[in-house]
Design a protein around this motif. Sequence first.
Motif, PDB file in Angstrom:
ATOM      1  N   TRP A  58       0.753  -1.216  -0.085  1.00  0.00           N
ATOM      2  CA  TRP A  58       0.091   0.098  -0.119  1.00  0.00           C
ATOM      3  C   TRP A  58       0.886   1.236   0.014  1.00  0.00           C
ATOM      4  N   ALA A 118       2.793   3.799  12.269  1.00  0.00           N
ATOM      5  CA  ALA A 118       2.605   3.524  14.057  1.00  0.00           C
ATOM      6  C   ALA A 118       3.104   4.940  14.521  1.00  0.00           C
ATOM      7  N   HIS A 153      -4.090   0.885  13.387  1.00  0.00           N
ATOM      8  CA  HIS A 153      -3.370   2.198  13.382  1.00  0.00           C
ATOM      9  C   HIS A 153      -1.781   1.861  13.483  1.00  0.00           C
TER      10      HIS A 153
HETATM   11  C1  LIG Z   1      -0.306   0.671   7.595  1.00  0.00           C
HETATM   12  C2  LIG Z   1      -1.065   1.284   8.649  1.00  0.00           C
HETATM   13  C3  LIG Z   1      -0.429   2.054   9.863  1.00  0.00           C
HETATM   14  C4  LIG Z   1       0.955   1.625  10.174  1.00  0.00           C
HETATM   15  O1  LIG Z   1       1.999   2.182   9.471  1.00  0.00           O
HETATM   16  P1  LIG Z   1       3.557   1.303   9.541  1.00  0.00           P
HETATM   17  O2  LIG Z   1       4.318   2.343   9.064  1.00  0.00           O
HETATM   18  O3  LIG Z   1       3.439  -0.098   9.226  1.00  0.00           O
HETATM   19  O4  LIG Z   1       3.711   1.421  11.264  1.00  0.00           O
HETATM   20  C5  LIG Z   1      -1.137   2.908  10.412  1.00  0.00           C
HETATM   21  N1  LIG Z   1      -2.392   3.312  10.315  1.00  0.00           N
HETATM   22  C6  LIG Z   1      -2.995   2.561   8.998  1.00  0.00           C
HETATM   23  C7  LIG Z   1      -4.232   3.156   8.527  1.00  0.00           C
HETATM   24  C8  LIG Z   1      -2.181   1.705   8.115  1.00  0.00           C
HETATM   25  O5  LIG Z   1      -3.065   1.427   7.183  1.00  0.00           O
END
Ligand SMILES: *Cc1c(COP(=O)(O)O)cnc(C)c1O
Length: 454
Positions: A58, A118, A153
Amino acid sequence: MDWNGIPREELIRWDRTIYWHPFTQMAEYEPLIFVAAEGCELIDIDGNRYIDGVSSLWCNIHGHRHPRIDQAIREQLDRVAHVTALGCSNPTSIVLAKRLVEIAPSGLTRVFFSDNGATAVEVALKMAFQYWRQCRPPRPEKNLYVALEGAYHGDTLGAVSVGGVERFHAMFRPLLFPCIRLPAPDTYRTPAGVPADRLAEYHLGLLEQVLRERHQEIVAVVVEPLIQAAAGMIFHPPGYLRGVRELTQKYDVFLIADEVAVGMGRTGRMFACEHESVSPDFLCLAKGLTGGYLPLAATLTTDRVWEAFLGRYEESRTFFHGHTYTGNPLGAAAALATLAIFEEEQTLAKLPPKVQHLAERLAPLRDHPHVGDVRQRGLIAAVELVRDKTTKEPYPWGEKRGFRVCQVARRHGVWLRPLGNVIVIMPPLAISLQQIERIVEAIADGIDWATSDC
Ligand SMILES: *Cc1c(COP(=O)(O)O)cnc(C)c1O
């Protein structure tokens, strides 16, 4: 094929036995080793090519090895790879902060950098919490967050506390801070007796009840705008986000918008909040921010929040939070190039025909006896498999139906990663019409295979 003199078999063995992969059952892990990529294709160690159907989880936006981003990183590398942001700065990150404020929803005028989704959320949670302790008059009784079932999240403990994906999060419950949990406004699985056109109203009613009774204790409402991605691409009804913004304003509670997955053009607009003319108090960005190149994240907030942290050194109003690689210049260079490409290549203007093409190709899948739902917004699409189409009964998790679809797709040269029974289609925005076609053909064949026994 060997790699840098290391035999293929050795690499595979090390990958199985030493390298512990995230969200991966290592007892069953079958190595898939990508050695290179080109545009929207990934190339594995045996030279096989796959369309990157989920943007390398993504985050890829303009394709891999985009010359503009590659060049920006190289130029930054020739200056400096990293300087700290603690008490000092560098031009690349400064300009990125300025650019983000220019394109963000109005009122978001301050930018705090970190290094992943995160942490972008952790920053928002902690800033919001500290704000209420430093505003005038202070509101120290505000220490609860409101979040949705199925929310995702990130995986650090603060982010997991507001998270609501039981399979990932239940185990850690004893370690987490409490949170008020509301049902997800899911347009596919709606509560009995609530018609589709009243769904937003119904869920906003639940939120208002909580805010009316407990706003004095509530720091913030945390949402993934429009789509709860990791939950299985749960789509919210139109008007829900707008309503959440109005209610949080009415009860003086912050709105934290986690656009880590839906931001950066994914939904057809730069930010999902734009679809409902919403300016949150905190906007969290990561994943696509660097075009999917490097770990960099940003938490944008308002003058109001910023000002509550100002004071003399000894007052300790400082935000005592940071990461070693906060605002890393290489990441910032990749992000600036990513934003420049949006303008130079008119990425968003070129999206509608792709979105339309994907929708048209996916439409026939709706008739499949085991496809419960096909949903799409921009270049985020999901095909949900069900055991029973009328009751929407899911396949048991352990049957790995989604995974099996993706295994078949892989034989067609399409790489995908499902969310349980949900096949996710989230290609780079740079994907071509022909590649979209190949993705959908691979999925259609995969679904036939994976559901043929019942
Ligand atoms: C992937 C994701 C996260 C976490 O992102 P990381 O870079 O993997 O820590 C947080 N919020 C949403 C909505 C996500 O899709």
